[in-house]
Design an enzyme around this catalytic site. Structure first.
Site, PDB file in Angstrom:
ATOM      1  N   ASN A   7     -60.784 -31.733 -52.426  1.00 37.91           N
ATOM      2  CA  ASN A   7     -59.912 -32.191 -53.506  1.00 37.91           C
ATOM      3  C   ASN A   7     -58.498 -31.701 -53.174  1.00 37.91           C
ATOM      4  O   ASN A   7     -58.149 -30.553 -53.443  1.00 37.91           O
ATOM      5  CB  ASN A   7     -60.416 -31.605 -54.824  1.00 37.91           C
ATOM      6  CG  ASN A   7     -59.568 -32.022 -56.004  1.00 37.91           C
ATOM      7  OD1 ASN A   7     -58.514 -32.658 -55.836  1.00 37.91           O
ATOM      8  ND2 ASN A   7     -59.996 -31.661 -57.187  1.00 37.91           N
ATOM      9  N   ARG A  88     -61.837 -36.464 -53.179  1.00 43.11           N
ATOM     10  CA  ARG A  88     -61.441 -36.890 -54.520  1.00 43.11           C
ATOM     11  C   ARG A  88     -60.066 -37.556 -54.441  1.00 43.11           C
ATOM     12  O   ARG A  88     -59.104 -36.971 -53.920  1.00 43.11           O
ATOM     13  CB  ARG A  88     -61.354 -35.695 -55.449  1.00 43.11           C
ATOM     14  CG  ARG A  88     -60.936 -36.125 -56.830  1.00 43.11           C
ATOM     15  CD  ARG A  88     -60.322 -35.024 -57.609  1.00 43.11           C
ATOM     16  NE  ARG A  88     -59.850 -35.525 -58.883  1.00 43.11           N
ATOM     17  CZ  ARG A  88     -58.842 -35.005 -59.556  1.00 43.11           C
ATOM     18  NH1 ARG A  88     -58.205 -33.959 -59.077  1.00 43.11           N
ATOM     19  NH2 ARG A  88     -58.478 -35.512 -60.698  1.00 43.11           N
ATOM     20  N   HIS A 177     -60.065 -39.019 -65.025  1.00 44.49           N
ATOM     21  CA  HIS A 177     -61.263 -38.172 -65.176  1.00 44.49           C
ATOM     22  C   HIS A 177     -62.547 -38.994 -65.000  1.00 44.49           C
ATOM     23  O   HIS A 177     -63.611 -38.619 -65.506  1.00 44.49           O
ATOM     24  CB  HIS A 177     -61.358 -37.517 -66.571  1.00 44.49           C
ATOM     25  CG  HIS A 177     -60.244 -36.587 -66.923  1.00 44.49           C
ATOM     26  ND1 HIS A 177     -59.676 -36.575 -68.175  1.00 44.49           N
ATOM     27  CD2 HIS A 177     -59.627 -35.619 -66.224  1.00 44.49           C
ATOM     28  CE1 HIS A 177     -58.739 -35.647 -68.228  1.00 44.49           C
ATOM     29  NE2 HIS A 177     -58.677 -35.047 -67.047  1.00 44.49           N
ATOM     30  N   ARG A 238     -49.303 -32.133 -72.710  1.00 46.87           N
ATOM     31  CA  ARG A 238     -48.901 -33.545 -72.823  1.00 46.87           C
ATOM     32  C   ARG A 238     -48.953 -33.974 -74.284  1.00 46.87           C
ATOM     33  O   ARG A 238     -49.846 -33.572 -75.029  1.00 46.87           O
ATOM     34  CB  ARG A 238     -49.837 -34.449 -72.016  1.00 46.87           C
ATOM     35  CG  ARG A 238     -49.843 -34.171 -70.532  1.00 46.87           C
ATOM     36  CD  ARG A 238     -50.631 -35.255 -69.793  1.00 46.87           C
ATOM     37  NE  ARG A 238     -50.794 -34.911 -68.403  1.00 46.87           N
ATOM     38  CZ  ARG A 238     -51.971 -34.661 -67.822  1.00 46.87           C
ATOM     39  NH1 ARG A 238     -53.085 -34.738 -68.517  1.00 46.87           N
ATOM     40  NH2 ARG A 238     -52.015 -34.352 -66.542  1.00 46.87           N
ATOM     41  N   ARG A 284     -57.481 -20.928 -75.818  1.00 48.01           N
ATOM     42  CA  ARG A 284     -57.919 -19.564 -76.174  1.00 48.01           C
ATOM     43  C   ARG A 284     -56.778 -18.799 -76.846  1.00 48.01           C
ATOM     44  O   ARG A 284     -56.983 -18.092 -77.840  1.00 48.01           O
ATOM     45  CB  ARG A 284     -58.402 -18.816 -74.933  1.00 48.01           C
ATOM     46  CG  ARG A 284     -59.762 -19.276 -74.479  1.00 48.01           C
ATOM     47  CD  ARG A 284     -60.083 -18.827 -73.095  1.00 48.01           C
ATOM     48  NE  ARG A 284     -59.255 -19.522 -72.105  1.00 48.01           N
ATOM     49  CZ  ARG A 284     -59.565 -19.646 -70.835  1.00 48.01           C
ATOM     50  NH1 ARG A 284     -60.667 -19.099 -70.379  1.00 48.01           N
ATOM     51  NH2 ARG A 284     -58.779 -20.301 -70.003  1.00 48.01           N
ATOM     52  N   GLU A 333     -66.732 -27.827 -73.450  1.00 46.37           N
ATOM     53  CA  GLU A 333     -67.938 -27.041 -73.162  1.00 46.37           C
ATOM     54  C   GLU A 333     -67.952 -25.708 -73.901  1.00 46.37           C
ATOM     55  O   GLU A 333     -69.013 -25.148 -74.156  1.00 46.37           O
ATOM     56  CB  GLU A 333     -68.010 -26.750 -71.648  1.00 46.37           C
ATOM     57  CG  GLU A 333     -68.315 -27.973 -70.809  1.00 46.37           C
ATOM     58  CD  GLU A 333     -68.064 -27.742 -69.328  1.00 46.37           C
ATOM     59  OE1 GLU A 333     -68.197 -26.603 -68.852  1.00 46.37           O
ATOM     60  OE2 GLU A 333     -67.724 -28.730 -68.642  1.00 46.37           O
ATOM     61  N   GLU A 384     -67.778 -32.471 -61.331  1.00 41.84           N
ATOM     62  CA  GLU A 384     -67.149 -33.567 -60.608  1.00 41.84           C
ATOM     63  C   GLU A 384     -67.413 -33.472 -59.106  1.00 41.84           C
ATOM     64  O   GLU A 384     -67.592 -34.478 -58.434  1.00 41.84           O
ATOM     65  CB  GLU A 384     -65.635 -33.556 -60.874  1.00 41.84           C
ATOM     66  CG  GLU A 384     -65.302 -33.980 -62.294  1.00 41.84           C
ATOM     67  CD  GLU A 384     -63.938 -33.518 -62.758  1.00 41.84           C
ATOM     68  OE1 GLU A 384     -63.788 -32.313 -63.023  1.00 41.84           O
ATOM     69  OE2 GLU A 384     -63.030 -34.351 -62.856  1.00 41.84           O
TER      70      GLU A 384
HETATM   71  P1  ADP Z   1     -58.276 -28.544 -66.438  1.00 45.60           P
HETATM   72  O1  ADP Z   1     -59.437 -28.701 -65.459  1.00 45.60           O
HETATM   73  O2  ADP Z   1     -57.853 -29.809 -67.097  1.00 45.60           O
HETATM   74  O3  ADP Z   1     -57.146 -27.719 -65.922  1.00 45.60           O
HETATM   75  P2  ADP Z   1     -60.221 -27.038 -67.984  1.00 45.60           P
HETATM   76  O4  ADP Z   1     -61.303 -28.040 -68.034  1.00 45.60           O
HETATM   77  O5  ADP Z   1     -60.432 -25.826 -67.157  1.00 45.60           O
HETATM   78  O6  ADP Z   1     -58.833 -27.687 -67.662  1.00 45.60           O
HETATM   79  O7  ADP Z   1     -59.940 -26.578 -69.515  1.00 45.60           O
HETATM   80  C1  ADP Z   1     -58.943 -25.700 -69.838  1.00 45.60           C
HETATM   81  C2  ADP Z   1     -58.980 -25.482 -71.344  1.00 45.60           C
HETATM   82  O8  ADP Z   1     -60.278 -25.009 -71.699  1.00 45.60           O
HETATM   83  C3  ADP Z   1     -57.982 -24.455 -71.838  1.00 45.60           C
HETATM   84  O9  ADP Z   1     -57.346 -24.921 -73.023  1.00 45.60           O
HETATM   85  C4  ADP Z   1     -58.846 -23.258 -72.179  1.00 45.60           C
HETATM   86  O10 ADP Z   1     -58.337 -22.515 -73.237  1.00 45.60           O
HETATM   87  C5  ADP Z   1     -60.138 -23.897 -72.575  1.00 45.60           C
HETATM   88  N1  ADP Z   1     -61.240 -22.955 -72.367  1.00 45.60           N
HETATM   89  C6  ADP Z   1     -61.754 -22.529 -71.194  1.00 45.60           C
HETATM   90  N2  ADP Z   1     -62.724 -21.603 -71.412  1.00 45.60           N
HETATM   91  C7  ADP Z   1     -62.806 -21.435 -72.753  1.00 45.60           C
HETATM   92  C8  ADP Z   1     -63.618 -20.627 -73.608  1.00 45.60           C
HETATM   93  N3  ADP Z   1     -64.542 -19.803 -73.113  1.00 45.60           N
HETATM   94  N4  ADP Z   1     -63.433 -20.736 -74.945  1.00 45.60           N
HETATM   95  C9  ADP Z   1     -62.521 -21.574 -75.445  1.00 45.60           C
HETATM   96  N5  ADP Z   1     -61.722 -22.358 -74.703  1.00 45.60           N
HETATM   97  C10 ADP Z   1     -61.852 -22.300 -73.373  1.00 45.60           C
END
Ligand code: ADP
Length: 399
Positions: A7, A88, A177, A238, A284, A333, A384
């Protein structure tokens, strides 16, 4: 059979080597900050501690070379152990509707996509060429984030601009996505013990970037992201959907935004959760701020959930009902309060969340709706990389 997944992002190269029979990752890692004075190389292998190095990497070719040398030193004894490399590719424009073997003709078509994703496609292209150099004779398969969306009907992907912008400039909804939505839709069908072509799903990929997709009998019929990943729900940085006239208004009032780089930065990097809360783009941090009574953090949270809920309800109607609503990616998740907020008061649609199941932490796929819920609510960790590896294997088998 081993499949290497690459990727190549705008300034990073992520990789994972899979053993396909067990679907296990044997080794994985990332080279970050490519082209900066200090790049970082983090890597891990099954049952091993993560290793980190600070190293100077000038371009994607060097990064891919580094990764392949590392695999040869520690994980595999010969390049012939790698059967195929899955790349990817973020955007295939309207040139690519499925994963393909990287022939010369395909690579030329990929060059056409440089202009629609100028930060990413040149990096992907460099990755493909680096593989050709380092792994001579090993085929590359291109797996497009946009390919899953090629089944959308024209009335869903066409914007109501003068038609020439579609014909001459290919301005249309592409969707993003796709690999994640495709992966979780297949998993959802497995969990429901039904065939994909007899179920309807709404899949919500909620990460820093988020998209919601409506899937009818295995085929996408609509999705929230558009010509670029900016459209749709409120995201980390965004803005998602806004009245397009706001943009002209801002440009007229603040001349610095005549510069499209500054304008794109405003909409893509300074808006969303960070723009509203003024605190963070990370959910978070927003949750901590809410617990401390921060009103703007609460507003940002409510806006994000509300914007997602609107898509869920719209797609529920368009699909004339769904078998499952699926949450995936970082927020989907892990963030139970977001899932609860989206699902509350949807019993009219037969969507009823089990609050006890919802708050359980797990990294496994699971169902979080009450038994009597007509519509299942599922949490499915996305994968993915595995989806790309499977597609690469499938393309090779069908050649
Ligand atoms: P990307 O791949 O688009 O960069 P992710 O799928 O890793 O993003 O998601 C990031 C988001 O998920 C952030 O807003 C983060 O706060 C949230 N996140 C990740 N782990 C947790 C958790 N354990 N509890 C709550 N939110 C979480």
């Amino acid at each position: 059979m081993k499949v290497l997944v690459l990727n190549c992002g705008s300034s990073s190269v992520k990789y994972a080597l899979f053993e396909m029979q067990s679907e296990k990752k044997l080794a994985w890692g990332i080279v970050e900050c490519i082209g900066l004075p200090e790049s970082f190389y983090k890597r891990q292998a099954e049952n091993c501690q993560e290793k980190k190095d600070i190293i100077k990497i000038s371009n994607h070719t060097e990064a891919v070379e580094l990764v392949i040398k590392e695999l040869l030193n520690n994980i595999i004894s010969d390049i012939s152990e790698i059967t195929v490399v899955g790349h990817r590719i973020v955007h295939g424009g309207n040139k690519f509707s499925k994963s393909v073997l990287a022939t010369e003709e395909v690579k030329n078509n990929l060059k056409w996509c440089f202009s629609i994703a100028p930060l990413h496609i040149p990096a992907h292209y460099a990755g493909i060429e680096a593989v050709e150099k380092m792994l001579p004779g090993i085929p590359s398969v291109l797996v497009f984030d946009t390919a899953f969306y090629q089944t959308m009907p024209d009335y869903a992907y066409t914007y109501a601009l003068p038609y020439k912008f579609f014909i001459e400039d290919n301005i249309r909804r592409y969707g993003f996505h796709g690999t994640s939505h495709k992966y979780v839709s297949r998993k959802a069908a497995e969990m429901l013990n039904r065939s994909l072509d007899e179920i309807n799903l709404i899949t919500a990929h909620l990460g820093n970037g988020s998209s919601i997709t409506a899937i009818k009998k295995g085929e996408v019929i609509d999705t929230s992201m558009g010509f670029t990943p900016l459209e749709g729900v409120v995201m980390g940085t965004r803005c998602g959907n806004i009245d397009p006239a706001i943009i002209a208004y801002i440009i007229d009032k603040y001349p610095q935004y005549k510069d499209t780089v500054a304008l794109n930065r405003l909409l893509n990097q300074e808006s969303g959760l960070i723009g509203i809360s003024g605190i963070s783009a990370d959910m978070r941090d927003i949750s901590v701020a809410i617990d401390n009574g921060n009103q703007r953090a609460s507003l940002a949270f409510e806006m994000l959930c509300y914007s997602i809920k609107k898509y869920v309800c719209a797609y529920f109607g368009i699909l004339n009902g769904i078998d499952a609503l699926v949450f995936t990616a970082g927020i989907g998740e892990n963030h139970s309060a977001v899932r609860e907020n989206i699902c509350k008061n949807l019993d009219a649609l037969g969507i009823e969340i089990d609050l006890q199941e919802n708050i359980k932490c797990s990294n496994k796929e699971r169902c979080i709706s009450v038994k009597s819920s007509r519509t299942k609510i599922m949490v499915i960790p996305t994968n993915e990389e595995l989806m790309i590896a499977k597609d690469a294997q499938m393309v090779l088998t069908n050649v």
